[in-house]
Design a protein around this motif. Sequence first.
Motif, short mmCIF file in Angstrom:
data_model
loop_
_atom_site.label_atom_id
_atom_site.label_comp_id
_atom_site.label_asym_id
_atom_site.label_seq_id
_atom_site.Cartn_x
_atom_site.Cartn_y
_atom_site.Cartn_z
N GLY A 23 0.85 -1.20 0.00
CA GLY A 23 0.00 0.00 0.00
C GLY A 23 0.87 1.23 0.00
N THR A 28 -3.98 5.00 -1.73
CA THR A 28 -5.09 5.34 -0.82
C THR A 28 -5.79 6.60 -1.32
N GLU A 115 -7.69 -2.16 3.72
CA GLU A 115 -6.50 -2.42 2.90
C GLU A 115 -5.84 -3.70 3.38
N THR A 143 -8.52 -3.45 -0.71
CA THR A 143 -7.51 -4.06 -1.58
C THR A 143 -7.52 -5.57 -1.35
N PHE A 245 -7.04 -2.40 -5.88
CA PHE A 245 -7.96 -1.57 -5.09
C PHE A 245 -9.32 -1.60 -5.76
#
Length: 251
Positions: A23, A28, A115, A143, A245
């Motif tokens: 990540g 994000t 995530e 994700t 994502f």
Amino acid sequence: MDEEQTLQIFFEIHQDLPREGPGAFESTQKAFLMLPELPKQPLILDLGCGPGMQTLDLISLTDGNIVAVDNHQPYLDQLRERAAQQGVSDRISVVNGDMAALDFQANTFDVIWAEGSAYIIGFEQALRQWKPLLKKSGCLAATEVAWIKANPPEAVKMFWAKEYPAIQDIDANLTAIRRTGFRPIGHFILPQSAWWEHYYTPLQARLQTLQEKYQENPEALTVIELHQQEIDLYRQYADFYGYVFYVMQAD
Ligand SMILES: C[S@@+](CC[C@H](N)C(=O)[O-])C[C@H]1O[C@@H](n2cnc3c(N)ncnc32)[C@H](O)[C@@H]1O
């Protein structure tokens, strides 16, 4: 080595890393900007927040509040400390809880964020289970690892058959999203840098340190070696699988 010792070395490998899965701020942010217009101060639920890098990234993107949930207290302590350092503790509630048995009322959150954590209960099951917590037309961003190129080599197939047999391709995950009563808004594959910068590179450094510390301990070395194999596999075969994502809105 019994299970407790394995867990102990697992958490020694993972403690105080910047994050606990692939990540990056850019990813994000990109997912957050895909969301339709939100209330001025949305309430966001961050599930499997780990040490909270994405929590802090999210809080910098919104005037809202975040409830961050994980079941490993040291990660939550790390998040709490980072939030205090950044002066955002008043907008982040840190909760030790089980994502499979959440204790929130239905229709509570504007957004759910996950995530690298939905896989823990299974991607589709997670969407199904978490959806009632969203307000009407609320959104979810998650994700999930996926096949991103056909015909992966045998070594890659074998690794994932053992580690996460439920891995599927992007189309299958989009179908799961629709099946659980969400409308896909957008999706994208995280860049390879999102695996390395905050996750595999610091993890690799940690493995080297612990390899020396545990050179006389074959059981610990086995756990360390499994992590090394995972990193080596990605270094060699990153074209075949990736983190994706998915941003979606409840129907
Ligand atoms: C792969 S990590 C991702 C962490 C973080 N979102 C990130 O990207 O750095 C998965 C996280 O889920 C947490 N977790 C595992 N099982 C859980 C459960 N049943 N309930 C809540 N959190 C859980 C782990 O402690 C870990 O922090």
